[in-house]
Write a protein that holds these residues in place. Structure first.
Motif, mmCIF file in Angstrom:
data_model
loop_
_atom_site.group_PDB
_atom_site.id
_atom_site.type_symbol
_atom_site.label_atom_id
_atom_site.label_comp_id
_atom_site.label_asym_id
_atom_site.label_seq_id
_atom_site.Cartn_x
_atom_site.Cartn_y
_atom_site.Cartn_z
ATOM 1 N N SER A 212 0.823 -1.208 0.000
ATOM 2 C CA SER A 212 0.000 0.000 0.000
ATOM 3 C C SER A 212 0.862 1.264 0.000
ATOM 4 C CB SER A 212 -0.929 -0.004 1.216
ATOM 5 O OG SER A 212 -1.711 1.161 1.264
ATOM 6 N N LEU A 213 1.921 1.269 0.807
ATOM 7 C CA LEU A 213 2.811 2.433 0.843
ATOM 8 C C LEU A 213 3.486 2.662 -0.514
ATOM 9 C CD1 LEU A 213 4.594 2.038 4.310
ATOM 10 C CD2 LEU A 213 2.957 3.811 3.661
ATOM 11 N N LEU A 214 3.937 1.595 -1.137
ATOM 12 C CA LEU A 214 4.592 1.713 -2.430
ATOM 13 C C LEU A 214 3.656 2.293 -3.485
ATOM 14 C CD1 LEU A 214 6.519 -1.681 -2.510
ATOM 15 C CD2 LEU A 214 7.563 0.588 -2.692
ATOM 16 N N ARG A 215 2.407 1.836 -3.480
ATOM 17 C CA ARG A 215 1.454 2.318 -4.476
ATOM 18 C C ARG A 215 1.125 3.800 -4.295
ATOM 19 N NH1 ARG A 215 -2.615 -2.800 -3.616
ATOM 20 N NH2 ARG A 215 -1.512 -4.333 -4.912
ATOM 21 N N PHE A 225 3.639 11.235 3.021
ATOM 22 C CA PHE A 225 4.084 9.846 3.033
ATOM 23 C C PHE A 225 4.530 9.422 4.428
ATOM 24 C CE2 PHE A 225 7.365 6.620 2.873
ATOM 25 C CZ PHE A 225 6.710 5.615 2.170
ATOM 26 N N LEU A 226 5.270 10.275 5.119
ATOM 27 C CA LEU A 226 5.732 9.928 6.458
ATOM 28 C C LEU A 226 4.554 9.714 7.415
ATOM 29 C CD1 LEU A 226 8.853 12.243 6.834
ATOM 30 C CD2 LEU A 226 8.789 9.800 6.269
ATOM 31 N N ASP A 227 3.481 10.469 7.224
ATOM 32 C CA ASP A 227 2.274 10.234 8.019
ATOM 33 C C ASP A 227 1.694 8.851 7.712
ATOM 34 O OD1 ASP A 227 2.428 12.701 9.251
ATOM 35 O OD2 ASP A 227 1.032 13.678 7.858
ATOM 36 N N ASP A 228 1.647 8.507 6.427
ATOM 37 C CA ASP A 228 1.153 7.184 6.036
ATOM 38 C C ASP A 228 2.037 6.083 6.626
ATOM 39 O OD1 ASP A 228 -0.793 8.417 4.540
ATOM 40 O OD2 ASP A 228 0.226 8.140 2.612
ATOM 41 N N GLU A 229 3.342 6.302 6.567
ATOM 42 C CA GLU A 229 4.291 5.318 7.088
ATOM 43 C C GLU A 229 4.104 5.130 8.587
ATOM 44 O OE1 GLU A 229 8.714 4.990 5.842
ATOM 45 O OE2 GLU A 229 8.680 6.200 7.682
ATOM 46 N N HIS A 230 3.879 6.219 9.305
ATOM 47 C CA HIS A 230 3.660 6.143 10.753
ATOM 48 C C HIS A 230 2.449 5.276 11.070
ATOM 49 C CE1 HIS A 230 2.027 7.814 14.633
ATOM 50 N NE2 HIS A 230 3.272 7.536 14.974
ATOM 51 N N VAL A 231 1.363 5.474 10.335
ATOM 52 C CA VAL A 231 0.153 4.678 10.552
ATOM 53 C C VAL A 231 0.408 3.206 10.210
ATOM 54 C CG1 VAL A 231 -2.215 4.288 9.767
ATOM 55 C CG2 VAL A 231 -1.402 6.616 10.178
ATOM 56 N N ALA A 232 1.120 2.953 9.106
ATOM 57 C CA ALA A 232 1.392 1.575 8.694
ATOM 58 C C ALA A 232 2.227 0.833 9.733
ATOM 59 C CB ALA A 232 2.103 1.559 7.343
ATOM 60 N N VAL A 233 3.259 1.493 10.256
ATOM 61 C CA VAL A 233 4.108 0.862 11.275
ATOM 62 C C VAL A 233 3.297 0.585 12.544
ATOM 63 C CG1 VAL A 233 6.108 1.203 12.783
ATOM 64 C CG2 VAL A 233 6.243 1.819 10.361
ATOM 65 N N ASN A 236 1.027 -2.397 11.875
ATOM 66 C CA ASN A 236 1.798 -3.638 11.829
ATOM 67 C C ASN A 236 2.251 -4.074 13.219
ATOM 68 O OD1 ASN A 236 3.079 -5.681 10.073
ATOM 69 N ND2 ASN A 236 4.961 -4.891 10.981
ATOM 70 N N GLY A 237 2.351 -3.102 14.139
ATOM 71 C CA GLY A 237 2.741 -3.444 15.512
ATOM 72 C C GLY A 237 1.765 -4.355 16.218
ATOM 73 N N HIS A 238 0.547 -4.466 15.685
ATOM 74 C CA HIS A 238 -0.466 -5.351 16.274
ATOM 75 C C HIS A 238 -0.471 -6.740 15.625
ATOM 76 C CE1 HIS A 238 -2.315 -2.080 18.585
ATOM 77 N NE2 HIS A 238 -2.153 -1.331 17.502
#
Length: 258
Positions: A212-215, A225-233, A236-238
């Motif tokens: 999703s991040l790549l797309r 993007f960094l906001d998106d990355e923060h949410v993704a990480v 994924n932590g769960h």
């Protein structure tokens, strides 16, 4: 017969096959409609990777020009009714939770090339070629192809490919970053399946979030993007896979993802 069929293997790999050999897999109204419906139906948790293929001879000759005059629809946009179906397929490919791999033998022409470029990875035979002869047929490029080519190779090269319609050999497409892997003729399908199985055996959440991040990355500012990355990480932590990945690293063993 819609000219499209799909299956999901026990390992979570889905294979979607264009199957209209009498028309070199050209997509008519029924095939576009079926392809969109089948891809949308594969956007679920138990599908961990998708392979889009046209079989062992060719990928697809693109939209079925012989049936274009029979488009259902009315009003000023009637000539573009089929394009709505193509757009549905492009959106299904680019929003699917699982990564999508195109397996290209022979050729991918016109709108079919747009489908290939909507996939996350592309495996192509060394003897395959791509082409977008829309202008030579008095047509406007569709299936998002002008957007995809401009994004991948820039305006000048995209203009050359779309306005002149010349064939682009697979090896040159690989040099331009339009093909992920080149393989021997007849091996695109198996190579794509091997990649799909490798992805399916990996951590599903991390792979889906990274995909999703790549797309989304090319259309985001760095801050966005960094906001998106923060949410993704954070999401994924769960994931149970994260704990297994850490434990496997500490125990120096291969991870056993769910």
């Amino acid at each position: 017969m819609t000219g499209v069929h799909s299956r999901v293997d026990d390992d979570g790999v889905a294979v979607v096959t264009l199957d209209r050999p009498q028309a070199r897999n050209a997509l008519d109204w029924a095939a576009w409609e079926s392809l969109g419906e089948q891809l949308a139906g594969l956007d679920r948790d138990d599908v961990r990777a998708v392979v889009l293929t046209g079989g062992d001879r060719w990928f697809s000759a693109g939209g079925d020009v012989t049936s274009m005059g029979s488009n259902p629809g009315s009003g000023v946009t009637a000539p573009a009714a089929r394009v709505r179906l193509a757009h549905r397929v492009v959106r299904a490919l680019t929003t699917c939770r699982a990564p999508v791999i195109a397996a290209v033998e022979g050729f991918a022409v016109g709108a079919a090339w747009g489908l290939v470029l909507s996939c996350d990875l592309v495996v192509a035979s060394r003897e395959a070629f791509f082409a977008a002869p829309f202008a030579q047929r008095a047509l406007v490029a569709d299936a998002g192809l002008a957007w995809s080519l401009s994004r991948h190779v820039g305006h000048q090269r995209a203009a050359e490919l779309l306005l002149l319609g010349e064939r682009l050999p697979a090896d040159r497409a690989h040099e331009l970053g339009l093909v992920t892997r080149l393989v021997a003729p007849g091996e695109a399908g198996e190579s794509a399946l091997a990649l799909a199985r490798r992805l399916a055996a990996g951590p599903a959440d991390a792979i889906a979030l990274t995909t999703s991040l790549l797309r989304r990355a090319p259309d985001r500012t760095l801050d966005g993007f960094l906001d998106d990355e923060h949410v993704a990480v954070a999401l994924n932590g769960h994931s149970p896979d994260l704990a297994e990945g850490r434990q496997a690293f500490l125990e120096k063993r291969p991870p056993r993802f769910r």
